[in-house]
Motif scaffolding. Sequence first.
Motif, PDB file in Angstrom:
ATOM      1  N   THR A   1       0.817  -1.213   0.000  1.00 58.94           N
ATOM      2  CA  THR A   1       0.000   0.000   0.000  1.00 58.94           C
ATOM      3  C   THR A   1       0.848   1.258   0.000  1.00 58.94           C
ATOM      4  N   VAL A   2       1.969   1.237   0.701  1.00 56.55           N
ATOM      5  CA  VAL A   2       2.805   2.436   0.775  1.00 56.55           C
ATOM      6  C   VAL A   2       3.344   2.831  -0.597  1.00 56.55           C
ATOM      7  N   PHE A   3       3.509   1.852  -1.495  1.00 55.52           N
ATOM      8  CA  PHE A   3       3.985   2.168  -2.839  1.00 55.52           C
ATOM      9  C   PHE A   3       2.918   2.889  -3.656  1.00 55.52           C
ATOM     10  N   MET A   4       1.680   2.835  -3.202  1.00 49.61           N
ATOM     11  CA  MET A   4       0.612   3.595  -3.839  1.00 49.61           C
ATOM     12  C   MET A   4       0.422   4.953  -3.164  1.00 49.61           C
ATOM     13  N   ILE A   5       0.672   5.013  -1.868  1.00 43.63           N
ATOM     14  CA  ILE A   5       0.447   6.259  -1.138  1.00 43.63           C
ATOM     15  C   ILE A   5       1.423   7.342  -1.588  1.00 43.63           C
ATOM     16  N   VAL A   6       2.692   7.019  -1.650  1.00 46.85           N
ATOM     17  CA  VAL A   6       3.725   8.038  -1.878  1.00 46.85           C
ATOM     18  C   VAL A   6       3.578   8.735  -3.227  1.00 46.85           C
ATOM     19  N   PRO A   7       3.482   8.022  -4.362  1.00 44.17           N
ATOM     20  CA  PRO A   7       3.369   8.754  -5.637  1.00 44.17           C
ATOM     21  C   PRO A   7       2.064   9.534  -5.764  1.00 44.17           C
ATOM     22  N   ILE A   8       0.955   9.002  -5.210  1.00 41.05           N
ATOM     23  CA  ILE A   8      -0.306   9.746  -5.282  1.00 41.05           C
ATOM     24  C   ILE A   8      -0.206  11.017  -4.448  1.00 41.05           C
ATOM     25  N   PHE A   9       0.409  10.933  -3.276  1.00 43.00           N
ATOM     26  CA  PHE A   9       0.580  12.139  -2.459  1.00 43.00           C
ATOM     27  C   PHE A   9       1.449  13.168  -3.169  1.00 43.00           C
ATOM     28  N   ASN A  10       2.515  12.717  -3.821  1.00 44.83           N
ATOM     29  CA  ASN A  10       3.380  13.652  -4.543  1.00 44.83           C
ATOM     30  C   ASN A  10       2.609  14.386  -5.637  1.00 44.83           C
ATOM     31  N   SER A  11       1.709  13.700  -6.319  1.00 40.79           N
ATOM     32  CA  SER A  11       0.893  14.355  -7.343  1.00 40.79           C
ATOM     33  C   SER A  11      -0.106  15.322  -6.715  1.00 40.79           C
ATOM     34  N   MET A  12      -0.724  14.913  -5.614  1.00 40.84           N
ATOM     35  CA  MET A  12      -1.701  15.789  -4.965  1.00 40.84           C
ATOM     36  C   MET A  12      -1.047  17.021  -4.358  1.00 40.84           C
ATOM     37  N   ALA A  13       0.179  16.864  -3.864  1.00 44.48           N
ATOM     38  CA  ALA A  13       0.865  18.008  -3.255  1.00 44.48           C
ATOM     39  C   ALA A  13       1.160  19.098  -4.272  1.00 44.48           C
ATOM     40  N   ARG A  14       1.205  18.742  -5.551  1.00 45.91           N
ATOM     41  CA  ARG A  14       1.488  19.723  -6.596  1.00 45.91           C
ATOM     42  C   ARG A  14       0.242  20.402  -7.131  1.00 45.91           C
ATOM     43  N   ILE A  15      -0.932  19.989  -6.685  1.00 45.27           N
ATOM     44  CA  ILE A  15      -2.175  20.593  -7.165  1.00 45.27           C
ATOM     45  C   ILE A  15      -2.330  21.983  -6.566  1.00 45.27           C
ATOM     46  N   ASP A  16      -2.600  22.948  -7.412  1.00 47.71           N
ATOM     47  CA  ASP A  16      -2.815  24.315  -6.953  1.00 47.71           C
ATOM     48  C   ASP A  16      -4.117  24.375  -6.155  1.00 47.71           C
ATOM     49  N   ARG A  17      -4.023  24.822  -4.912  1.00 42.28           N
ATOM     50  CA  ARG A  17      -5.211  24.874  -4.064  1.00 42.28           C
ATOM     51  C   ARG A  17      -6.240  25.869  -4.595  1.00 42.28           C
ATOM     52  N   ALA A  18      -5.808  26.808  -5.438  1.00 40.08           N
ATOM     53  CA  ALA A  18      -6.759  27.758  -6.026  1.00 40.08           C
ATOM     54  C   ALA A  18      -7.755  27.038  -6.932  1.00 40.08           C
ATOM     55  N   LEU A  19      -7.344  25.924  -7.541  1.00 36.09           N
ATOM     56  CA  LEU A  19      -8.268  25.158  -8.381  1.00 36.09           C
ATOM     57  C   LEU A  19      -9.375  24.542  -7.537  1.00 36.09           C
ATOM     58  N   ILE A  20      -9.015  24.054  -6.352  1.00 37.37           N
ATOM     59  CA  ILE A  20     -10.031  23.494  -5.458  1.00 37.37           C
ATOM     60  C   ILE A  20     -11.015  24.577  -5.028  1.00 37.37           C
ATOM     61  N   GLU A  21     -10.486  25.743  -4.665  1.00 36.67           N
ATOM     62  CA  GLU A  21     -11.358  26.839  -4.242  1.00 36.67           C
ATOM     63  C   GLU A  21     -12.235  27.320  -5.388  1.00 36.67           C
ATOM     64  N   ALA A  22     -11.675  27.346  -6.603  1.00 37.06           N
ATOM     65  CA  ALA A  22     -12.469  27.767  -7.760  1.00 37.06           C
ATOM     66  C   ALA A  22     -13.597  26.781  -8.030  1.00 37.06           C
ATOM     67  N   ALA A  23     -13.338  25.500  -7.835  1.00 32.65           N
ATOM     68  CA  ALA A  23     -14.388  24.502  -8.039  1.00 32.65           C
ATOM     69  C   ALA A  23     -15.523  24.684  -7.031  1.00 32.65           C
ATOM     70  N   TYR A  24     -15.162  24.922  -5.782  1.00 34.43           N
ATOM     71  CA  TYR A  24     -16.197  25.145  -4.770  1.00 34.43           C
ATOM     72  C   TYR A  24     -16.950  26.451  -5.025  1.00 34.43           C
ATOM     73  N   ASP A  25     -16.224  27.496  -5.458  1.00 36.58           N
ATOM     74  CA  ASP A  25     -16.881  28.768  -5.754  1.00 36.58           C
ATOM     75  C   ASP A  25     -17.839  28.645  -6.934  1.00 36.58           C
ATOM     76  N   SER A  26     -17.568  27.701  -7.834  1.00 39.30           N
ATOM     77  CA  SER A  26     -18.440  27.492  -8.997  1.00 39.30           C
ATOM     78  C   SER A  26     -19.656  26.639  -8.663  1.00 39.30           C
ATOM     79  N   GLY A  27     -19.752  26.201  -7.426  1.00 33.71           N
ATOM     80  CA  GLY A  27     -20.913  25.421  -7.010  1.00 33.71           C
ATOM     81  C   GLY A  27     -20.727  23.927  -7.060  1.00 33.71           C
ATOM     82  N   ALA A  28     -19.511  23.465  -7.288  1.00 37.52           N
ATOM     83  CA  ALA A  28     -19.269  22.025  -7.345  1.00 37.52           C
ATOM     84  C   ALA A  28     -19.335  21.421  -5.940  1.00 37.52           C
ATOM     85  N   THR A  29     -19.861  20.228  -5.862  1.00 39.30           N
ATOM     86  CA  THR A  29     -19.890  19.511  -4.593  1.00 39.30           C
ATOM     87  C   THR A  29     -18.523  18.896  -4.317  1.00 39.30           C
TER      88      THR A  29
END
Length: 315
Positions: free
Chosen positions: A197-225
């Motif tokens: 499982t740890v071999f799946m956790i590390v690369p997925i976390f590395n990809s998620m850590a690079r996601i711009d948090r502004a995209l998440i906020e923009a999705a919520y501001d647009s009304g996305a669940t």
Amino acid sequence: MTDAVLPAIADAPPVAAPTTSLTAKTRRRQALAYLQAAPMALVFLVFFVVPLGLTLIVSFWEYNEYEIIPSFTVQNYIDVFEGCLNTADACTTVRTYLSTLKFCALTWAFTLVIGFTVAYFVAFHVRSRTMQMALFLVCTIPFWTSNVIRMISWIPLLGRNGLVNDTLMGMGLIKSPIEGLLYSDFSVVLAFVHLNTVFMIVPIFNSMARIDRALIEAAYDSGATGWQTLWNVVVPLAKPGIAIGSIFVITLVMGDFVTVGVMGGQQIASVGKVIQVQMSALQLPAAAANAVVLLGAVMLMIVAMTRLIDLRKEL
């Protein structure tokens, strides 16, 4: 005379700038790049290319009960696929690969769900970088011990008189011990999930850590669940990590024979187990042929995954 020379000079083509020094600099940079890559290339050649080449060569040798004969033959590959052309009943190789692929698919599914959940929690709900590193340290603590020791630790829990059966019987939920907890497909998959499982956790976390948090906020501001944001924003941007983790898990499970042997009670077949048994019997050419076939199958699976996700483009 001066008036005649001036037009000729004006009509003459411009003289090209000297490029000797530029070319020399480019060549020096290329030579330096090759020199920097040389040590790793040498390690790759000695510890990867050469063993694979030797395995391929040995797979074409003859053997009998007493000796290995360095003579070219394709009989080893014929033996691998013996009976596979019979459509009425699956051959031994096909059944073995189906069993291995079953473990591979189940392990991949469980590790993906667990790894994605843990990585998402650490990346988006744990704000402190120190706490994130501490949680990663907790995930890596099992690697401080041997895989065999970690697998054996499940036996007192899952055995007929183990902790799980004793607890369930003590609570009155069952009247007799559950036989299928140990030395079964369930225990093999459980051990694979525990180990990989740890071999799946590390690369997925590395990809998620690079996601711009502004995209998440923009999705919520647009009304996305929350689910819409997860599916349409987080998952697509985490695809490189999912692909890399999937490659790690699939390659590890496909060639594993220790986990299948220990947790399966030496009663469950897998491709890696077949190769291990042949090597124990000193049938090295047959084991090498099976290893080459296994390598080809794993490479096809990796190519298929890279076709779905272009890692070079995504990274």
